[in-house]
Write an enzyme that holds these catalytic residues in place. Structure first.
Site, mmCIF file in Angstrom:
data_model
loop_
_atom_site.group_PDB
_atom_site.id
_atom_site.type_symbol
_atom_site.label_atom_id
_atom_site.label_comp_id
_atom_site.label_asym_id
_atom_site.label_seq_id
_atom_site.Cartn_x
_atom_site.Cartn_y
_atom_site.Cartn_z
ATOM 1 N N LYS A 53 67.756 -34.665 16.293
ATOM 2 C CA LYS A 53 68.248 -34.008 15.067
ATOM 3 C C LYS A 53 68.665 -32.567 15.378
ATOM 4 O O LYS A 53 69.688 -32.086 14.884
ATOM 5 C CB LYS A 53 67.162 -34.056 13.979
ATOM 6 C CG LYS A 53 66.964 -35.466 13.436
ATOM 7 C CD LYS A 53 65.693 -35.656 12.611
ATOM 8 C CE LYS A 53 65.520 -37.143 12.280
ATOM 9 N NZ LYS A 53 64.264 -37.431 11.574
ATOM 10 N N GLN A 97 58.946 -34.537 9.317
ATOM 11 C CA GLN A 97 59.075 -35.726 10.158
ATOM 12 C C GLN A 97 57.909 -36.696 9.925
ATOM 13 O O GLN A 97 56.745 -36.300 9.942
ATOM 14 C CB GLN A 97 59.135 -35.305 11.635
ATOM 15 C CG GLN A 97 59.324 -36.450 12.605
ATOM 16 C CD GLN A 97 60.657 -37.188 12.426
ATOM 17 O OE1 GLN A 97 61.700 -36.584 12.193
ATOM 18 N NE2 GLN A 97 60.614 -38.506 12.514
ATOM 19 N N ASP A 120 66.129 -35.718 3.432
ATOM 20 C CA ASP A 120 65.754 -37.109 3.739
ATOM 21 C C ASP A 120 66.078 -38.018 2.548
ATOM 22 O O ASP A 120 66.168 -39.232 2.702
ATOM 23 C CB ASP A 120 64.241 -37.197 4.012
ATOM 24 C CG ASP A 120 63.926 -37.355 5.496
ATOM 25 O OD1 ASP A 120 64.826 -37.730 6.261
ATOM 26 O OD2 ASP A 120 62.764 -37.106 5.868
#
Ligand code: NDP
Length: 290
Positions: A53, A97, A120
């Site tokens: 990422k 995460q 997200d």
């Protein structure tokens, strides 16, 4: 006839090219799009994903900050970091995460993230917008990537039968909603661990999405000839190699001889997830200017 490859690297690169130009426009207006990634603990796979990422941010010109917390961090320490990032106007996107260390309530952390920064797309406000048929919010990255990859591959979705194997909050359920929404118009069946006739259910699909987490579960005789198959799974299978394992999808490679389209693992949904994260981050940054 071998299936046409749904090449997530190529599709993802096109998405990232558009993101780069949107980032450049923001930068020209004095805004530096900025993603903060919080990682708790030392799960090796999570560190690999976060590294990917960060590299994607560098490719498209998004600033990235990584906040590493030890696996011993308490729930309230993670909460404090999220609250600080929520209140920091220089941060446009926040990602915590997954997985968090055992015992830490992931859903509560998700709900704490400002929905405008929830890149997200897992906050109830963003998931709720999808239920309303809206995709103007921040749409979960993997589900959005699956639909984008199918469209990019020229797969007809309208009026087709889609079967999604898996009903998780982060993949199966949102991808089902996206495929069935007005304007996309697939007729969607959601299968899961209690579906009694899974192979037969899958065989009815024009579009088959495997988001299960079971290596090579979907076999060639589960697939209607010519169907489009998207393999979301990333599974470690022990082998004799130097690493001691190989990566396998949820779809057996033999499916390539039956399917019309098939996404590879790696190189299919993985790069799409990252590209859609970049897209969500620039969207979040744009929206926060209004
Ligand atoms: P979850 O474990 O949260 O969900 C798995 C789903 O599959 C559940 O709904 C479960 O059913 C169902 N399931 C499990 N076993 C079977 C079975 N034998 N038959 C039918 N259904 C079954 O997984 P995720 O949705 O988080 O992830 C799925 C896969 O996708 C994993 O391999 C993961 O690593 C991968 N992934 C890949 C991403 C990428 O970017 N490429 C991103 C996210 C995930 P039930 O609900 O009944 O328990």
């Amino acid at each position: 006839m071998a299936a046409v490859v749904l090449d997530g690297k190529a599709c993802g690169a096109e998405v990232e090219a558009v993101v780069s130009s949107r980032v450049a426009a923001l930068r020209a207006a004095g805004v530096s799009p900025h993603l903060a990634v919080v990682i708790v603990g030392d799960d090796p796979a999570s560190h690999v994903y976060v590294g990917a990422k960060e590299r994607a941010c560098a490719r498209v010109g998004i600033e990235s900050t990584r906040i590493d917390l030890p696996s011993s961090a308490s729930f309230s320490e993670v909460v404090a970091v999220v609250e600080r990032l929520n209140g920091d106007p220089s941060v446009h996107g926040i990602l915590v995460q997954s997985p968090l260390p055992a015992g830490m309530d992931e859903l509560s952390i998700t709900e704490l993230i400002d929905p405008a920064k929830d890149v997200d797309g897992f906050h109830p406000v963003n998931l709720g917008r999808i239920v309303q048929g809206r995709t103007d919010g921040l749409v979960p990255c993997t589900p959005a990537g699956v639909v984008k990859l199918l469209e990019w591959g020229g797969v007809e979705l309208s009026g087709k039968r889609a079967v999604v194997v898996g009903r998780s909050r982060i993949v199966g359920t949102p991808v089902s909603l996206l495929l069935g929404r007005k304007g996309v118009d697939a007729t969607v069946t959601i299968a899961h661990s209690r579906t009694p006739d899974l192979a037969e259910t899958c065989r009815a699909a024009d579009i088959l999405i495997a988001a299960v987490g079971r290596a090579e579960l979907v076999r060639a005789d589960w697939v209607k000839p010519g169907a489009a198959v998207v393999d979301v799974g990333v599974n470690r299978v022990d082998d004799e190699s130097e690493k001691g394992y190989r990566l396998a999808g949820d779809v057996h490679p033999e499916v390539a001889s039956v399917a019309g389209h098939l996404s590879p693992v790696p190189g299919g949904v993985g790069p799409m997830t990252i590209a859609m994260l970049m897209q969500n981050t620039v969207t979040a940054a744009e929206n926060q200017q209004n």
